[in-house]
Design an enzyme around this catalytic site. Structure first.
Site, PDB file in Angstrom:
ATOM      1  NE  ARG A 185      -3.621   4.508  -4.474  1.00  0.00           N
ATOM      2  CZ  ARG A 185      -5.419   4.150  -4.727  1.00  0.00           C
ATOM      3  NH1 ARG A 185      -5.868   3.318  -3.759  1.00  0.00           N
ATOM      4  NH2 ARG A 185      -5.697   4.157  -5.343  1.00  0.00           N
ATOM      5  CB  CYS A 186      -5.290   3.041   3.256  1.00  0.00           C
ATOM      6  SG  CYS A 186      -5.121   1.946   2.791  1.00  0.00           S
ATOM      7  CG  MET A 187      -3.212   6.664   6.187  1.00  0.00           C
ATOM      8  SD  MET A 187      -2.086   6.957   7.871  1.00  0.00           S
ATOM      9  CE  MET A 187      -0.380   6.418   6.792  1.00  0.00           C
ATOM     10  N   GLY A 195      -2.092   1.506   5.006  1.00  0.00           N
ATOM     11  CA  GLY A 195      -1.124   2.483   4.959  1.00  0.00           C
ATOM     12  C   GLY A 195      -0.956   3.801   4.071  1.00  0.00           C
ATOM     13  CG  ASN A 216      -1.937   1.215   1.225  1.00  0.00           C
ATOM     14  OD1 ASN A 216      -1.862   1.693   1.684  1.00  0.00           O
ATOM     15  ND2 ASN A 216      -2.830   0.941   0.181  1.00  0.00           N
TER      16      ASN A 216
END
EC number: 3.5.3.6
Length: 402
Positions: free
Chosen positions: A391-393, A389, A346
Protein backbone atom coordinates in the site's frame (compact mmCIF):
# COMPACT_ATOMS: atom_id res chain seq x y z
CA UNK A 1 -10.63 8.52 -23.87
CA UNK A 2 -8.76 7.10 -20.90
CA UNK A 3 -10.03 5.77 -17.62
CA UNK A 4 -11.77 8.40 -15.51
CA UNK A 5 -9.45 9.29 -12.65
CA UNK A 6 -10.61 9.15 -9.04
CA UNK A 7 -11.29 6.80 -6.15
CA UNK A 8 -13.96 6.52 -3.47
CA UNK A 9 -12.74 3.42 -1.64
CA UNK A 10 -9.74 1.28 -0.74
CA UNK A 11 -11.01 -1.80 -2.55
CA UNK A 12 -12.67 -0.86 -5.84
CA UNK A 13 -11.00 -2.58 -8.79
CA UNK A 14 -7.66 -0.86 -9.38
CA UNK A 15 -7.47 0.76 -12.83
CA UNK A 16 -4.62 3.30 -12.70
CA UNK A 17 -1.78 3.39 -10.18
CA UNK A 18 1.31 5.56 -9.75
CA UNK A 19 4.52 3.81 -8.67
CA UNK A 20 8.15 4.86 -8.44
CA UNK A 21 10.77 2.33 -9.48
CA UNK A 22 13.65 2.71 -7.01
CA UNK A 23 16.82 4.00 -8.59
CA UNK A 24 19.91 6.11 -8.04
CA UNK A 25 18.42 7.84 -5.02
CA UNK A 26 18.77 4.59 -3.04
CA UNK A 27 22.46 4.45 -3.95
CA UNK A 28 22.92 7.68 -2.01
CA UNK A 29 22.17 5.92 1.28
CA UNK A 30 25.14 5.34 3.59
CA UNK A 31 25.44 4.28 7.24
CA UNK A 32 25.91 7.97 8.09
CA UNK A 33 22.68 9.21 6.55
CA UNK A 34 20.12 6.41 6.85
CA UNK A 35 18.53 7.90 9.97
CA UNK A 36 18.29 11.33 8.39
CA UNK A 37 16.81 9.84 5.20
CA UNK A 38 14.40 7.56 7.12
CA UNK A 39 15.74 4.14 6.14
CA UNK A 40 16.54 1.29 8.51
CA UNK A 41 19.30 -0.20 6.40
CA UNK A 42 21.14 -0.11 3.11
CA UNK A 43 19.06 -1.83 0.43
CA UNK A 44 20.63 -3.91 -2.30
CA UNK A 45 19.43 -1.62 -5.06
CA UNK A 46 19.38 -4.02 -7.99
CA UNK A 47 17.43 -6.55 -5.93
CA UNK A 48 15.02 -3.82 -4.80
CA UNK A 49 14.47 -2.95 -8.46
CA UNK A 50 13.78 -6.59 -9.30
CA UNK A 51 11.27 -6.78 -6.45
CA UNK A 52 9.58 -3.59 -7.59
CA UNK A 53 9.43 -4.80 -11.19
CA UNK A 54 7.67 -7.93 -9.94
CA UNK A 55 5.19 -5.74 -8.06
CA UNK A 56 4.48 -3.56 -11.10
CA UNK A 57 4.08 -6.58 -13.36
CA UNK A 58 1.61 -8.14 -10.95
CA UNK A 59 -0.54 -5.00 -10.89
CA UNK A 60 -0.48 -4.78 -14.68
CA UNK A 61 -1.40 -8.46 -15.02
CA UNK A 62 -4.50 -7.77 -12.93
CA UNK A 63 -5.67 -4.99 -15.22
CA UNK A 64 -4.11 -1.86 -13.72
CA UNK A 65 -2.36 0.75 -15.83
CA UNK A 66 0.97 1.41 -14.13
CA UNK A 67 2.33 4.95 -14.35
CA UNK A 68 5.92 5.46 -13.20
CA UNK A 69 6.61 8.69 -11.35
CA UNK A 70 10.00 9.21 -13.01
CA UNK A 71 8.39 8.98 -16.46
CA UNK A 72 5.62 11.39 -15.47
CA UNK A 73 8.20 13.81 -14.10
CA UNK A 74 10.36 13.70 -17.22
CA UNK A 75 7.32 14.18 -19.46
CA UNK A 76 6.05 17.12 -17.39
CA UNK A 77 9.49 18.77 -17.51
CA UNK A 78 9.56 18.29 -21.28
CA UNK A 79 6.04 19.65 -21.71
CA UNK A 80 6.32 22.81 -19.64
CA UNK A 81 8.95 25.43 -18.95
CA UNK A 82 6.99 26.39 -15.86
CA UNK A 83 7.40 22.82 -14.60
CA UNK A 84 11.18 23.12 -15.00
CA UNK A 85 11.26 26.36 -13.03
CA UNK A 86 9.06 24.88 -10.31
CA UNK A 87 11.24 21.79 -9.92
CA UNK A 88 14.46 23.79 -9.85
CA UNK A 89 13.11 26.32 -7.36
CA UNK A 90 12.09 23.54 -4.97
CA UNK A 91 15.45 21.76 -5.26
CA UNK A 92 17.73 24.76 -4.75
CA UNK A 93 17.82 25.52 -1.03
CA UNK A 94 19.09 29.10 -1.16
CA UNK A 95 19.10 29.73 2.61
CA UNK A 96 21.37 26.70 3.09
CA UNK A 97 23.56 27.21 0.03
CA UNK A 98 23.86 30.98 0.00
CA UNK A 99 22.90 33.20 -2.91
CA UNK A 100 26.05 32.87 -5.10
CA UNK A 101 26.03 29.07 -5.09
CA UNK A 102 22.23 28.94 -5.43
CA UNK A 103 22.44 31.08 -8.55
CA UNK A 104 25.17 28.94 -10.10
CA UNK A 105 23.32 25.73 -9.28
CA UNK A 106 20.06 27.06 -10.72
CA UNK A 107 21.81 28.06 -13.94
CA UNK A 108 23.34 24.59 -14.25
CA UNK A 109 19.99 22.86 -13.68
CA UNK A 110 18.35 25.06 -16.31
CA UNK A 111 20.89 23.74 -18.83
CA UNK A 112 19.90 20.09 -18.35
CA UNK A 113 17.59 18.16 -20.65
CA UNK A 114 14.32 16.88 -19.09
CA UNK A 115 15.59 13.35 -18.43
CA UNK A 116 18.78 14.48 -16.74
CA UNK A 117 16.94 17.13 -14.73
CA UNK A 118 14.41 14.55 -13.54
CA UNK A 119 17.31 12.35 -12.46
CA UNK A 120 18.92 15.13 -10.40
CA UNK A 121 15.60 16.15 -8.84
CA UNK A 122 15.04 12.61 -7.56
CA UNK A 123 18.56 11.24 -7.00
CA UNK A 124 20.04 14.45 -5.65
CA UNK A 125 23.53 15.77 -6.26
CA UNK A 126 26.77 16.05 -4.31
CA UNK A 127 29.18 18.97 -4.25
CA UNK A 128 31.63 16.77 -6.18
CA UNK A 129 29.11 16.54 -9.02
CA UNK A 130 28.89 20.28 -9.59
CA UNK A 131 30.23 21.36 -12.99
CA UNK A 132 33.99 21.83 -13.07
CA UNK A 133 33.61 25.50 -13.98
CA UNK A 134 31.58 26.31 -10.85
CA UNK A 135 33.26 29.30 -9.21
CA UNK A 136 34.67 28.43 -5.81
CA UNK A 137 35.94 31.91 -5.02
CA UNK A 138 32.48 33.42 -4.50
CA UNK A 139 30.92 30.84 -2.15
CA UNK A 140 32.05 30.13 1.38
CA UNK A 141 29.54 27.27 1.50
CA UNK A 142 31.28 25.64 -1.45
CA UNK A 143 34.72 26.22 0.09
CA UNK A 144 33.80 24.64 3.42
CA UNK A 145 31.62 21.68 2.43
CA UNK A 146 32.94 18.15 2.06
CA UNK A 147 32.78 17.05 -1.55
CA UNK A 148 30.54 14.10 -0.77
CA UNK A 149 27.91 16.24 0.97
CA UNK A 150 24.65 16.88 -0.84
CA UNK A 151 24.08 20.14 -2.64
CA UNK A 152 20.64 18.69 -3.50
CA UNK A 153 19.44 15.98 -1.15
CA UNK A 154 18.20 12.69 -2.63
CA UNK A 155 14.64 11.42 -2.22
CA UNK A 156 14.94 7.69 -1.38
CA UNK A 157 11.40 7.63 0.02
CA UNK A 158 9.87 8.44 -3.38
CA UNK A 159 9.20 4.71 -3.71
CA UNK A 160 6.38 5.26 -1.21
CA UNK A 161 4.11 7.14 -3.60
CA UNK A 162 1.13 6.73 -1.28
CA UNK A 163 2.17 9.62 0.94
CA UNK A 164 2.71 12.51 -1.46
CA UNK A 165 -0.67 12.52 -3.23
CA UNK A 166 -4.09 11.17 -2.32
CA UNK A 167 -7.06 10.71 -4.65
CA UNK A 168 -10.40 11.26 -2.90
CA UNK A 169 -13.34 11.12 -5.26
CA UNK A 170 -12.40 12.88 -8.53
CA UNK A 171 -9.92 15.22 -6.84
CA UNK A 172 -6.33 14.92 -5.73
CA UNK A 173 -4.83 16.06 -2.44
CA UNK A 174 -1.23 17.28 -2.43
CA UNK A 175 -0.42 17.07 1.27
CA UNK A 176 2.27 18.60 3.42
CA UNK A 177 4.74 15.91 4.49
CA UNK A 178 5.93 16.03 8.08
CA UNK A 179 9.67 15.39 7.92
CA UNK A 180 12.34 17.41 6.14
CA UNK A 181 13.68 14.41 4.25
CA UNK A 182 10.36 14.07 2.43
CA UNK A 183 9.07 17.62 2.00
CA UNK A 184 10.33 17.97 -1.59
CA UNK A 185 8.46 14.83 -2.66
CA UNK A 186 5.20 16.76 -2.51
CA UNK A 187 6.69 19.50 -4.71
CA UNK A 188 7.39 16.90 -7.41
CA UNK A 189 3.89 15.42 -7.30
CA UNK A 190 2.50 18.97 -7.32
CA UNK A 191 4.59 19.66 -10.43
CA UNK A 192 3.34 16.50 -12.15
CA UNK A 193 -0.34 17.14 -11.47
CA UNK A 194 -0.01 20.79 -12.49
CA UNK A 195 1.90 20.31 -15.74
CA UNK A 196 1.53 16.77 -17.10
CA UNK A 197 -1.07 16.53 -19.89
CA UNK A 198 -2.51 13.34 -18.39
CA UNK A 199 -3.81 15.35 -15.43
CA UNK A 200 -5.14 18.40 -17.27
CA UNK A 201 -8.33 19.58 -15.60
CA UNK A 202 -7.86 17.59 -12.39
CA UNK A 203 -9.03 19.68 -9.47
CA UNK A 204 -7.32 19.81 -6.10
CA UNK A 205 -8.73 19.17 -2.65
CA UNK A 206 -7.05 20.41 0.53
CA UNK A 207 -3.75 22.10 -0.11
CA UNK A 208 -1.72 22.96 2.97
CA UNK A 209 1.96 23.63 3.55
CA UNK A 210 1.60 24.01 7.31
CA UNK A 211 -0.52 21.25 8.86
CA UNK A 212 0.99 17.86 7.93
CA UNK A 213 -1.14 15.10 6.45
CA UNK A 214 0.44 12.04 4.82
CA UNK A 215 -1.29 9.61 2.48
CA UNK A 216 -0.39 6.56 4.56
CA UNK A 217 -2.65 7.94 7.27
CA UNK A 218 -5.67 8.37 4.96
CA UNK A 219 -7.97 5.38 4.37
CA UNK A 220 -11.12 5.61 2.23
CA UNK A 221 -13.28 3.21 4.25
CA UNK A 222 -16.36 3.64 2.05
CA UNK A 223 -17.81 6.29 -0.25
CA UNK A 224 -18.01 9.45 1.86
CA UNK A 225 -16.19 7.95 4.85
CA UNK A 226 -12.50 8.71 5.42
CA UNK A 227 -10.28 7.56 8.30
CA UNK A 228 -7.23 9.68 9.13
CA UNK A 229 -4.48 8.43 11.43
CA UNK A 230 -3.05 10.99 13.83
CA UNK A 231 0.39 10.16 15.16
CA UNK A 232 4.02 10.47 14.13
CA UNK A 233 3.31 12.14 10.78
CA UNK A 234 -0.23 13.53 10.51
CA UNK A 235 -1.15 16.08 13.17
CA UNK A 236 -4.58 16.73 14.76
CA UNK A 237 -4.64 20.12 13.04
CA UNK A 238 -3.91 18.46 9.70
CA UNK A 239 -6.65 15.86 10.17
CA UNK A 240 -9.18 18.52 11.12
CA UNK A 241 -8.23 20.80 8.24
CA UNK A 242 -8.49 17.90 5.79
CA UNK A 243 -11.92 16.98 7.16
CA UNK A 244 -13.24 20.51 6.77
CA UNK A 245 -11.88 20.73 3.23
CA UNK A 246 -13.49 17.42 2.25
CA UNK A 247 -16.81 18.57 3.70
CA UNK A 248 -16.62 21.88 1.83
CA UNK A 249 -16.00 20.03 -1.45
CA UNK A 250 -18.71 17.39 -0.80
CA UNK A 251 -16.10 14.63 -0.92
CA UNK A 252 -17.00 13.15 2.48
CA UNK A 253 -19.72 13.28 5.11
CA UNK A 254 -17.71 11.64 7.92
CA UNK A 255 -14.04 11.69 8.84
CA UNK A 256 -12.70 9.46 11.62
CA UNK A 257 -9.61 10.84 13.35
CA UNK A 258 -7.72 7.82 14.68
CA UNK A 259 -4.92 8.35 17.24
CA UNK A 260 -1.99 5.96 16.76
CA UNK A 261 1.28 5.53 18.61
CA UNK A 262 3.98 8.06 17.77
CA UNK A 263 6.65 5.51 16.91
CA UNK A 264 8.36 4.37 13.74
CA UNK A 265 6.78 0.92 13.74
CA UNK A 266 3.37 2.61 13.48
CA UNK A 267 4.29 5.73 11.53
CA UNK A 268 1.02 5.68 9.54
CA UNK A 269 -2.45 4.26 10.07
CA UNK A 270 -1.90 1.84 7.18
CA UNK A 271 0.94 0.17 9.09
CA UNK A 272 -1.59 -1.19 11.58
CA UNK A 273 -4.72 -1.69 9.45
CA UNK A 274 -5.90 -1.73 5.84
CA UNK A 275 -9.16 -2.58 4.08
CA UNK A 276 -9.17 -5.96 2.32
CA UNK A 277 -12.86 -6.07 1.31
CA UNK A 278 -15.83 -3.73 1.35
CA UNK A 279 -16.61 -4.59 4.97
CA UNK A 280 -13.36 -6.23 6.11
CA UNK A 281 -10.09 -4.95 7.51
CA UNK A 282 -6.83 -6.59 8.55
CA UNK A 283 -5.49 -5.19 11.81
CA UNK A 284 -2.45 -5.57 14.05
CA UNK A 285 -3.53 -7.61 17.07
CA UNK A 286 -1.92 -5.25 19.57
CA UNK A 287 -4.31 -2.42 18.64
CA UNK A 288 -7.55 -4.33 18.04
CA UNK A 289 -8.91 -3.61 21.51
CA UNK A 290 -7.44 -0.13 21.94
CA UNK A 291 -7.78 1.65 18.59
CA UNK A 292 -10.23 4.54 18.91
CA UNK A 293 -11.68 7.21 16.66
CA UNK A 294 -13.10 10.69 17.01
CA UNK A 295 -16.01 11.08 14.59
CA UNK A 296 -15.98 14.37 12.69
CA UNK A 297 -19.19 15.09 10.80
CA UNK A 298 -20.70 17.84 8.76
CA UNK A 299 -23.95 19.19 10.16
CA UNK A 300 -26.33 21.95 9.02
CA UNK A 301 -24.73 24.18 11.64
CA UNK A 302 -21.13 23.40 10.70
CA UNK A 303 -18.85 20.63 11.96
CA UNK A 304 -19.16 18.48 15.08
CA UNK A 305 -16.48 16.33 16.71
CA UNK A 306 -17.72 13.48 18.86
CA UNK A 307 -16.15 11.70 21.80
CA UNK A 308 -13.64 8.92 21.26
CA UNK A 309 -15.21 5.52 20.56
CA UNK A 310 -13.86 2.09 19.57
CA UNK A 311 -12.61 2.41 16.01
CA UNK A 312 -14.38 -0.63 14.56
CA UNK A 313 -17.72 0.50 15.99
CA UNK A 314 -17.31 4.08 14.82
CA UNK A 315 -16.27 2.90 11.37
CA UNK A 316 -19.22 0.52 10.98
CA UNK A 317 -21.66 3.24 12.01
CA UNK A 318 -20.19 5.74 9.56
CA UNK A 319 -20.12 3.14 6.76
CA UNK A 320 -23.74 2.17 7.37
CA UNK A 321 -23.01 -1.50 8.02
CA UNK A 322 -23.85 -3.70 10.99
CA UNK A 323 -20.27 -4.63 11.77
CA UNK A 324 -16.78 -4.11 10.41
CA UNK A 325 -15.18 -7.53 10.11
CA UNK A 326 -11.68 -7.38 11.56
CA UNK A 327 -9.07 -10.02 10.70
CA UNK A 328 -6.44 -9.56 13.35
CA UNK A 329 -2.96 -10.99 13.31
CA UNK A 330 -3.52 -12.51 16.76
CA UNK A 331 -0.79 -15.09 16.62
CA UNK A 332 2.19 -15.53 18.91
CA UNK A 333 2.99 -12.00 20.21
CA UNK A 334 6.57 -12.14 18.97
CA UNK A 335 5.54 -13.26 15.48
CA UNK A 336 2.78 -10.66 15.39
CA UNK A 337 5.21 -7.90 16.27
CA UNK A 338 7.75 -9.11 13.71
CA UNK A 339 5.20 -9.29 10.91
CA UNK A 340 3.73 -5.89 11.77
CA UNK A 341 7.25 -4.43 11.58
CA UNK A 342 7.60 -6.11 8.19
CA UNK A 343 4.38 -4.45 6.95
CA UNK A 344 2.15 -7.48 7.31
CA UNK A 345 -0.92 -5.26 7.69
CA UNK A 346 0.07 -2.96 4.83
CA UNK A 347 -1.85 -4.66 2.04
CA UNK A 348 -2.95 -3.19 -1.29
CA UNK A 349 -6.40 -4.20 -2.51
CA UNK A 350 -6.70 -4.84 -6.24
CA UNK A 351 -10.42 -5.58 -5.98
CA UNK A 352 -12.82 -6.52 -3.19
CA UNK A 353 -11.31 -9.53 -1.43
CA UNK A 354 -8.06 -9.52 -3.45
CA UNK A 355 -4.88 -8.03 -1.96
CA UNK A 356 -1.13 -7.83 -2.53
CA UNK A 357 1.13 -8.57 0.45
CA UNK A 358 4.78 -9.28 1.18
CA UNK A 359 5.48 -13.02 1.00
CA UNK A 360 7.60 -12.94 4.16
CA UNK A 361 4.56 -12.34 6.40
CA UNK A 362 3.56 -15.98 6.28
CA UNK A 363 1.20 -16.14 9.24
CA UNK A 364 -0.60 -12.88 8.51
CA UNK A 365 -1.15 -14.02 4.93
CA UNK A 366 -2.44 -17.38 6.14
CA UNK A 367 -5.00 -15.68 8.38
CA UNK A 368 -6.20 -13.57 5.49
CA UNK A 369 -6.53 -16.64 3.27
CA UNK A 370 -8.39 -18.52 6.00
CA UNK A 371 -10.85 -15.62 6.08
CA UNK A 372 -11.52 -15.95 2.35
CA UNK A 373 -9.20 -13.20 1.09
CA UNK A 374 -7.14 -13.91 -2.03
CA UNK A 375 -3.53 -12.98 -1.22
CA UNK A 376 -1.07 -12.30 -4.04
CA UNK A 377 2.45 -12.24 -2.64
CA UNK A 378 5.57 -10.38 -3.72
CA UNK A 379 9.15 -10.39 -2.45
CA UNK A 380 10.12 -7.45 -0.27
CA UNK A 381 13.37 -8.18 1.53
CA UNK A 382 15.00 -5.05 0.06
CA UNK A 383 11.97 -2.84 -0.56
CA UNK A 384 11.03 -3.16 3.09
CA UNK A 385 14.16 -1.44 4.39
CA UNK A 386 12.30 1.87 4.19
CA UNK A 387 9.43 0.48 6.29
CA UNK A 388 6.72 0.33 3.69
CA UNK A 389 4.62 -2.38 2.07
CA UNK A 390 2.46 -2.70 -1.07
CA UNK A 391 0.00 0.00 0.00
CA UNK A 392 2.79 2.42 0.86
CA UNK A 393 4.39 1.87 -2.54
CA UNK A 394 1.28 2.69 -4.57
CA UNK A 395 -0.91 5.70 -5.26
CA UNK A 396 -4.21 4.57 -6.80
CA UNK A 397 -5.28 7.24 -9.28
CA UNK A 398 -8.36 5.36 -10.49
CA UNK A 399 -10.53 2.65 -8.98
CA UNK A 400 -13.94 1.40 -10.00
CA UNK A 401 -16.50 3.19 -7.83
CA UNK A 402 -18.38 1.27 -5.16
Amino acid sequence: MGVELGSNSEVGALRVVILHRPGAELRRLTPRNTDQLLFDGLPWVSRAQDEHDEFAELLASRGAEVLLLSDLLTEALHHSGAARMQGIAAAVDAPRLGLPLAQELSAYLRSLDPGRLAHVLTAGMTFNELPSDTRTDVSLVLRMHHGGDFVIEPLPNLVFTRDSSIWIGPRVVIPSLALRARVREASLTDLIYAHHPRFTGVRRAYESRTAPVEGGDVLLLAPGVVAVGVGERTTPAGAEALARSLFDDDLAHTVLAVPIAQQRAQMHLDTVCTMVDTDTMVMYANVVDTLEAFTIQRTPDGVTIGDAAPFAEAAAKAMGIDKLRVIHTGMDPVVAEREQWDDGNNTLALAPGVVVAYERNVQTNARLQDAGIEVLTIAGSELGTGRGGPRCMSCPAARDPL
